[in-house]
Design a protein around this motif. Structure first.
Motif, mmCIF file in Angstrom:
data_model
loop_
_atom_site.group_PDB
_atom_site.id
_atom_site.type_symbol
_atom_site.label_atom_id
_atom_site.label_comp_id
_atom_site.label_asym_id
_atom_site.label_seq_id
_atom_site.Cartn_x
_atom_site.Cartn_y
_atom_site.Cartn_z
ATOM 1 N N SER A 78 53.600 67.683 35.939
ATOM 2 C CA SER A 78 53.459 66.224 35.909
ATOM 3 C C SER A 78 54.689 65.554 36.499
ATOM 4 C CB SER A 78 53.258 65.738 34.471
ATOM 5 O OG SER A 78 54.376 66.077 33.664
ATOM 6 N N LEU A 79 54.465 64.413 37.133
ATOM 7 C CA LEU A 79 55.532 63.635 37.748
ATOM 8 C C LEU A 79 55.455 62.213 37.208
ATOM 9 C CD1 LEU A 79 57.799 63.855 39.946
ATOM 10 C CD2 LEU A 79 56.141 62.902 41.556
ATOM 11 N N VAL A 80 56.516 61.767 36.541
ATOM 12 C CA VAL A 80 56.521 60.454 35.891
ATOM 13 C C VAL A 80 57.663 59.613 36.446
ATOM 14 C CG1 VAL A 80 56.733 59.214 33.699
ATOM 15 C CG2 VAL A 80 55.539 61.419 33.789
ATOM 16 N N ARG A 81 57.313 58.396 36.879
ATOM 17 C CA ARG A 81 58.327 57.468 37.381
ATOM 18 C C ARG A 81 59.098 56.906 36.188
ATOM 19 N NH1 ARG A 81 57.734 54.235 42.620
ATOM 20 N NH2 ARG A 81 59.460 52.737 42.621
ATOM 21 N N LEU A 82 60.425 57.091 36.185
ATOM 22 C CA LEU A 82 61.248 56.679 35.054
ATOM 23 C C LEU A 82 61.829 55.288 35.229
ATOM 24 C CD1 LEU A 82 63.295 59.931 34.341
ATOM 25 C CD2 LEU A 82 61.352 59.061 33.049
ATOM 26 N N TRP A 113 69.697 61.410 27.257
ATOM 27 C CA TRP A 113 70.167 60.096 27.714
ATOM 28 C C TRP A 113 70.350 60.072 29.224
ATOM 29 C CZ3 TRP A 113 70.056 56.523 23.995
ATOM 30 C CH2 TRP A 113 70.102 56.972 22.679
ATOM 31 N N LEU A 114 70.028 58.938 29.817
ATOM 32 C CA LEU A 114 70.274 58.692 31.234
ATOM 33 C C LEU A 114 71.406 57.690 31.369
ATOM 34 C CD1 LEU A 114 66.624 58.283 32.593
ATOM 35 C CD2 LEU A 114 68.184 60.171 33.110
ATOM 36 N N ALA A 115 72.260 57.904 32.344
ATOM 37 C CA ALA A 115 73.349 56.958 32.632
ATOM 38 C C ALA A 115 73.414 56.734 34.130
ATOM 39 C CB ALA A 115 74.681 57.496 32.117
ATOM 40 N N TYR A 170 75.589 51.985 32.764
ATOM 41 C CA TYR A 170 74.461 51.632 31.914
ATOM 42 C C TYR A 170 73.862 52.918 31.352
ATOM 43 C CZ TYR A 170 73.935 46.634 33.005
ATOM 44 O OH TYR A 170 74.110 45.272 33.101
ATOM 45 N N VAL A 171 73.254 52.819 30.173
ATOM 46 C CA VAL A 171 72.595 53.975 29.568
ATOM 47 C C VAL A 171 71.252 53.559 28.982
ATOM 48 C CG1 VAL A 171 74.716 55.227 29.027
ATOM 49 C CG2 VAL A 171 73.766 53.625 27.363
ATOM 50 N N MET A 172 70.383 54.557 28.847
ATOM 51 C CA MET A 172 69.127 54.369 28.121
ATOM 52 C C MET A 172 68.624 55.739 27.688
ATOM 53 S SD MET A 172 66.033 53.642 30.836
ATOM 54 C CE MET A 172 65.000 55.019 31.344
ATOM 55 N N SER A 173 67.715 55.756 26.725
ATOM 56 C CA SER A 173 67.096 56.996 26.286
ATOM 57 C C SER A 173 66.298 57.597 27.432
ATOM 58 C CB SER A 173 66.188 56.724 25.094
ATOM 59 O OG SER A 173 65.435 57.873 24.775
ATOM 60 N N VAL A 210 72.318 58.076 39.023
ATOM 61 C CA VAL A 210 71.701 58.373 37.731
ATOM 62 C C VAL A 210 71.954 59.836 37.363
ATOM 63 C CG1 VAL A 210 69.515 58.549 36.484
ATOM 64 C CG2 VAL A 210 69.944 56.593 37.972
ATOM 65 N N ASN A 211 72.371 60.052 36.101
ATOM 66 C CA ASN A 211 72.629 61.408 35.621
ATOM 67 C C ASN A 211 72.081 61.574 34.214
ATOM 68 O OD1 ASN A 211 74.349 63.287 37.390
ATOM 69 N ND2 ASN A 211 75.305 61.288 37.693
ATOM 70 N N LEU A 212 71.632 62.790 33.926
ATOM 71 C CA LEU A 212 71.055 63.128 32.625
ATOM 72 C C LEU A 212 72.117 63.811 31.775
ATOM 73 C CD1 LEU A 212 68.261 63.157 31.114
ATOM 74 C CD2 LEU A 212 67.982 65.487 32.007
#
Length: 688
Positions: A378-382, A67-69, A81-84, A59-61
């Protein structure tokens, strides 16, 4: 999905074909988890679940942080794959459709776009592609795919994208001459390839400056010493030369203060530490060393200015040491969120927004990617790395040590079936390389998941970091020189088996060895050089002859493989050639007592098909038990999911037949049919 019932006794016990398959593909207990089958009161994970299409990696930003890919199975192979970045995983979609998959990718530093590296069916002739993207509303669209590199027969290796030269990638390639690697700059807009410099110093790694021009390089020498060079104007000057066998690799270049970081064991230390070279004065400063003095540097983390933030070491488990005080504060905040042992990697740090992308995983949990915000801590699971794999069905992986026959301590990993610890069938799983090692974390690697698959089928699995494994210091690596096959590297595996037998964990009559690449060679060596130790063996792209192995390497390898000649021998030297013959399993098939399964990719440029063909043919002609599966669309390892599934089904059947482990009763007809197409009629090899 049509299901193939693999065992008549299991078939009768599980369900009635006329009713269960007709309505549900075989009914299961209402409390049973999807993707599992209960056999003899043990939950068996299905092959399709363990190697499912939801698993993601790399995974890379994007450079704008929007965007994440990542890579995920699609169209039968790894695709992007990609997503916002602030979206949900359900909104992710496949960006590419390559049937032979993507090997690697990275975001353009300067605009919204991606670069892809891929070969054709594993031939390792990597080409560079540009993916052009645009944004419409909240959607990211692929508007074009452009192949940038012109020579399909060359191998293009990317060393980086220039910070100041927007449309430039720095490459090393055998573009002009198949036997010679040179440096080039690739214009990412036009595809124009410009010659940059000859590789007269035989650098195998470099760092580039802001213009994409090499500023430092490391040269391996024939005596296995290494030299660090730095660019001074138009010439290169030597900054450091190690003793033979000492470790040296580049880490980071800081143009602002004129220094570079590197990792090395030069001097009195046996393990590598982080060093800093002042490019003006030539002085070298020691920055960090393993406090326990037993491990090499595993990973380093730098900020955008090239300043060191974190150093990690790895013996049996990973140990992290923050260097920067501000970073340490945030690192403590992050680690406090996890009560169980985990491994945390910082994928990226946006120092303007204070957003970090983290990867977190353990031995039984492939884990997830998280977003950490410095401002509010803050730590958020993506996104989960594998949403279909339930950790409760996996077994804990334990770091152990045992003593080899000559007194050397061997670190290894032992994984046992849940609730079992005595008189188990054992599979020894030596890693490839051999200049590599096994780790504790459950990652996306095939062999890592294979270990859990085997444990779930009732086998104890031993993964030894035998001598020559990296990460344990220069002496430990050197102890593997000329010890392949008949020497101490193989003894380390045998001694591990004996240790588990003495502990009452392993059943001496049910021991198999399986491995890929060097691990495949070790499996063949186990059958030939220690034939009374193993009940069965599986060699996955393993060399059967050290001579044909090295003679098959491309000519441009030769300046960079002094470690091979030191450790294995040079077939151009007659005395070496004779000694290499004595350590080649192909020459000792008459000693084999146990059955062998061979697995090979037809396009493998490193361990060519000849290696499996020649030992399969010889064993068949001698009336020995051998089976062979060959994937014509793979190289050094399998990347396509259908090939991985077929291999696992074959492995499961083969080991169950000879060691008595469990077998999943249901396999899709698609996988069963595909496996049949991979199986080689070995008698046809003897006719050639």
């Amino acid at each position: 999905m049509k299901l193939h019932i693999r065992n008549s006794s299991i078939k009768k016990a599980i369900c009635s074909l006329s009713i269960a398959i007709a309505f549900s593909g075989c009914s299961m207990n209402a409390s049973q988890e999807e993707g599992t089958t209960k056999v003899n009161e043990q939950e068996l994970i299905s092959v399709e679940s363990l190697f499912n299409e939801s698993a993601i990696k790399d995974v890379n930003l994007s450079s704008d942080g929007q965007w994440l890919a990542w890579l995920q199975q699609h169209n039968g192979a790894p695709n992007i794959y990609v997503m916002s970045a602030d979206g949900a995983s359900k909104d992710a979609f496949a960006l590419t459709e390559f049937t032979d998959g993507v090997d690697a990718f990275f975001w353009d530093k300067h605009r919204l776009g991606l670069f892809v590296l891929k070969d054709v069916d594993g031939n390792e002739q990597h080409q560079v592609y540009r993916l052009d993207l645009n944004v419409e509303g909240k959607s990211l669209n692929l508007i074009g795919t452009e192949k940038l590199t012109p020579n399909d027969s060359a191998n293009y290796m990317v060393f980086g994208q220039a910070s100041e030269k927007r449309d430039s990638l720095t490459l090393m390639a055998n573009h002009d001459d198949p036997n010679d690697l040179k440096f080039y700059q690739l214009n990412t807009e036009t595809g124009e390839l410009t010659f940059l410099m000859e590789n007269t110093h035989r650098f195998n790694e470099i760092l580039i400056d802001d213009e994409g021009v090499p500023v430092a390089g490391v040269r391996p020498n024939p005596d296995t010493s290494k030299e660090l060079f730095v660019r001074k104007g138009d010439s290169w000057e030597g900054a450091l030369k190690t003793e033979p066998g000492e470790i040296l690799s580049l880490s980071s270049y800081n143009s602002e203060i004129g220094s570079l970081y590197f990792e090395s064991s030069f001097g009195a230390a046996d393990t590598s530490g982080v060093k800093q070279l002042d490019l003006t004065s030539g002085k070298i400063a020691a920055i960090h060393q393993d406090p326990n003095q037993r491990s090499d540097v595993y990973k380093t983390l730098f900020n955008k200015d090239g300043e060191l933030q974190l150093v990690s070491y790895y013996y049996g488990y990973r140990e992290d040491y923050p260097v920067d005080k501000n970073f340490q504060k945030h690192w403590q905040n992050i680690t406090s969120n996890f009560s169980r042992r985990v491994e945390i990697d910082v994928v990226s740090m946006d120092e303007e927004t204070g957003v970090w992308l983290l990867e977190v995983a353990s031995d039984i949990d492939p884990g997830a990617f998280y977003r950490y915000q410095q401002s509010d801590q803050s730590l958020v699971r993506l996104i989960d790395k594998d949403s279909q794999l339930d950790p409760k069905f996996l077994s804990e992986k334990r770091s152990i040590t045992y003593t080899a026959r000559d007194g050397i301590t061997i670190q290894a990993y032992l994984t046992l079936p849940k609730g079992k610890s005595k008189q188990l069938p054992l599979v020894v799983l030596p890693h490839g390389g051999p200049w590599s090692r096994d780790y504790w974390k459950l990652n996306d690697g095939f062999m890592t998941r294979l270990a859990q698959f085997l444990v779930n089928r009732g086998y104890a699995v031993l993964q030894p970091n035998f001598r020559a494994s990296t990460g344990f210091g220069e002496t430990f690596i050197a102890l593997g020189n000329r010890q392949w096959g008949t020497g101490a590297m193989q003894h380390d595996l045998t001694d591990g088996v004996e240790f588990l037998i003495e502990q009452g964990i392993a059943d001496s009559d049910r021991v198999a060895i399986m491995g890929g690449s060097y691990g495949g060679y070790a499996a063949l060596s186990g059958l030939t050089f220690t034939p009374d130790t193993y009940t069965a063996a599986i060699s996955f792209v393993g060399p059967s002859s050290l001579i044909t192995l090295i003679e098959s390497f491309p000519e441009y390898y030769r300046p960079f493989i002094s470690n091979w000649f030191k450790a294995v021998g040079d077939p151009l030297i007659e005395s070496d050639r004779e000694e290499m013959q004595t350590r080649s399993p192909l020459n000792y098939t008459d000693r084999i007592k146990a059955p062998l399964l061979l697995v090979q990719g037809a396009n493998d440029p490193r361990v060519t098909q000849v290696e499996s063909d020649q030992i399969a043919k010889k064993m068949y002609e001698n009336g020995l038990e051998v089976e062979y599966i060959l994937a014509k669309d793979e190289g050094h390892g399998f990347s396509k999911r259908i090939n991985k599934l077929a291999l696992l089904i074959k492995t499961e059947d083969f080991l169950a037949e000879h060691l008595g482990g469990e077998v999943s009763p249901l396999v899709s007809d698609q996988v069963a049919t595909h496996l049949a197409g991979l199986e080689v009629d070995i008698s046809s090899l003897s006719e050639k």
